[in-house]
Design an enzyme around this catalytic site. Structure first.
Site, PDB file in Angstrom:
ATOM      1  N   THR A 176       0.510   5.403  -1.631  1.00 19.03           N
ATOM      2  CA  THR A 176      -0.047   6.845  -0.653  1.00 19.03           C
ATOM      3  C   THR A 176       0.237   7.917  -1.279  1.00 19.03           C
ATOM      4  OG1 THR A 176       2.354   6.500   0.512  1.00 19.03           O
ATOM      5  CG2 THR A 176       0.351   5.391   1.619  1.00 19.03           C
ATOM      6  N   HIS A 223      -3.405 -10.015  -4.556  1.00 18.60           N
ATOM      7  CA  HIS A 223      -4.716  -9.751  -3.803  1.00 18.60           C
ATOM      8  C   HIS A 223      -5.917  -9.345  -4.824  1.00 18.60           C
ATOM      9  CE1 HIS A 223      -2.484  -8.940   0.079  1.00 18.60           C
ATOM     10  NE2 HIS A 223      -2.511 -10.046  -0.112  1.00 18.60           N
ATOM     11  N   ALA A 257       0.825  -1.293  -0.036  1.00  8.02           N
ATOM     12  CA  ALA A 257       0.092  -0.116   0.179  1.00  8.02           C
ATOM     13  C   ALA A 257       0.833   1.424   0.152  1.00  8.02           C
ATOM     14  CB  ALA A 257      -0.880   0.014   1.227  1.00  8.02           C
ATOM     15  N   ILE A 299      -4.592  -3.350  -4.918  1.00  3.46           N
ATOM     16  CA  ILE A 299      -5.521  -3.705  -5.996  1.00  3.46           C
ATOM     17  C   ILE A 299      -6.131  -2.497  -6.700  1.00  3.46           C
ATOM     18  CG2 ILE A 299      -6.583  -5.293  -4.316  1.00  3.46           C
ATOM     19  CD1 ILE A 299      -8.556  -3.174  -3.184  1.00  3.46           C
ATOM     20  N   ASP A 300      -5.243  -1.251  -6.890  1.00  2.00           N
ATOM     21  CA  ASP A 300      -5.732  -0.225  -7.374  1.00  2.00           C
ATOM     22  C   ASP A 300      -5.370  -0.211  -8.995  1.00  2.00           C
ATOM     23  OD1 ASP A 300      -2.762   0.428  -7.496  1.00  2.00           O
ATOM     24  OD2 ASP A 300      -2.963   1.363  -5.425  1.00  2.00           O
ATOM     25  N   GLN A 352       0.641  -6.482  -3.706  1.00  2.00           N
ATOM     26  CA  GLN A 352      -0.478  -6.548  -2.926  1.00  2.00           C
ATOM     27  C   GLN A 352      -1.591  -5.628  -2.984  1.00  2.00           C
ATOM     28  OE1 GLN A 352       1.018  -7.519   1.383  1.00  2.00           O
ATOM     29  NE2 GLN A 352       2.619  -5.976   0.301  1.00  2.00           N
ATOM     30  N   CYS A 361     -18.716 -12.269 -11.361  1.00  2.00           N
ATOM     31  CA  CYS A 361     -19.800 -12.986 -11.113  1.00  2.00           C
ATOM     32  C   CYS A 361     -19.158 -14.200  -9.789  1.00  2.00           C
ATOM     33  CB  CYS A 361     -20.647 -13.600 -12.045  1.00  2.00           C
ATOM     34  SG  CYS A 361     -21.624 -15.069 -11.520  1.00  2.00           S
ATOM     35  N   ARG A 388      -2.842   2.182   7.884  1.00  2.00           N
ATOM     36  CA  ARG A 388      -2.535   2.908   9.371  1.00  2.00           C
ATOM     37  C   ARG A 388      -2.675   4.508   9.128  1.00  2.00           C
ATOM     38  NH1 ARG A 388       1.214  -1.653   9.972  1.00  2.00           N
ATOM     39  NH2 ARG A 388       0.719  -2.287   7.803  1.00  2.00           N
TER      40      ARG A 388
END
Ligand code: NAD
Length: 261
Positions: A27, A118, A23, A102-103, A100, A126, A35
């Protein structure tokens, strides 16, 4: 020697780099990590959105679409860190990125070999009318996340599969769900074959994902950790840079590329 110069030296000596990102690489694009104070994760706790709760509760599904709406309302764009990694691929030094996140920002920046352990919030799928415990059982229908958000905006609080009537869920791995074995195999393969592993913006606390950089180190790769706080693998790394991902990667890759041109 400064951190950036040390990193540039390692990149110059590498031909098969792999990045492992968390992540923290996003940022600087405005997407908070768990966090960060005051971000969307203070309004939504992703740990509440387990796969089984999503299946059982229309209320949880409704809330999860609101969360996705807010996630993409941040209008995230790739930042200098994502772009530096894509530039390394352009320079023929990068084997791939294991993320990791998902963006989808690595692909948007131009990286082509991205292993999303992830899953991705950019797509929906579906998962079937009555999936088993932690196990999707869909008909194969997939669409963009925008397709689902358009339906939510049109008043369907809980969009259904147009082919089989199954539940629609973002193509992410939820809490409680196992990681996809083929995706983990692809990540392990990259980790075993790289000569340098860059671990960027990950706390390296969540296994089995955090085992990936360690596997690369054990297979003989140089391990570089770029994170703005300590990680449990700092002691085994060859270089630890306590700093911002974009602010570190951009000048290192720019120096490397200007020396090559
Ligand atoms: P994490 O465990 O991957 O930790 C993030 C780390 O990055 C922390 O140690 C933090 O100090 C560091 N960091 C933050 N900004 C940084 C920067 N600019 N430069 C360098 N380091 C920085 O992440 P988490 O927040 O605990 O998330 C856990 C899971 O949720 C992971 O799978 C994560 O990728 C996912 N998640 C994804 C997104 C996204 O797709 N953008 C956002 C939030 C969480």
């Amino acid at each position: 020697m400064s951190d950036v110069r040390s990193l540039t030296g390692i990149l110059r000596d590498s031909r098969n780099i792999v990045a492992f990102t968390g992540a923290g690489v996003s940022t600087e694009s405005g997407i908070p990590d768990f966090r960060s104070p005051g971000g969307i994760w203070t309004r939504y706790d992703p740990r509440e959105f387990t796969f089984d709760r999503f299946v059982e509760s229309a209320e949880v599904r409704e809330k999860s679409w609101q969360m996705r709406r807010e996630f993409f309302d941040l209008l995230p764009e790739p930042n200098p860190g994502h772009r530096a990694l894509a530039a390394l691929e352009g320079a023929g030094r990068m084997m791939g990125v294991i993320t990791q996140n998902i963006d989808g920002l690595h692909q948007q920046a131009g990286s082509s070999n991205v292993v999303e352990i992830h899953g991705t919030a950019r797509d929906v799928q579906c998962i079937g009318t009555a999936p088993g415990h932690d196990e999707p059982d869909g008909c194969g229908f997939t669409e963009s996340h925008q397709w689902a958000l358009d339906r939510v905006d049109a008043g369907e609080s809980d969009p259904r599969c147009p082919h089989c009537g199954g539940l629609i869920k973002s193509a992410t791995i939820s809490f409680g769900q196992a990681l996809a074995p083929d995706v983990m195999d692809a990540a392990a393969d990259l980790a075993a074959r790289c000569d340098t592993m860059l671990s960027i913006g990950s706390s390296l606390q969540v296994y089995p994902a955090a085992g990936i950089p360690l596997r690369a180190k054990e297979a003989g790769a140089v391990l570089v950790i770029i994170n703005d706080e300590e990680t449990p693998l700092d002691d085994v790394a060859d270089l630890v840079i306590r700093g911002k991902a974009g602010e570190t990667l951009e000048p290192a890759v720019a120096t490397l590329r200007s020396a090559e041109s």
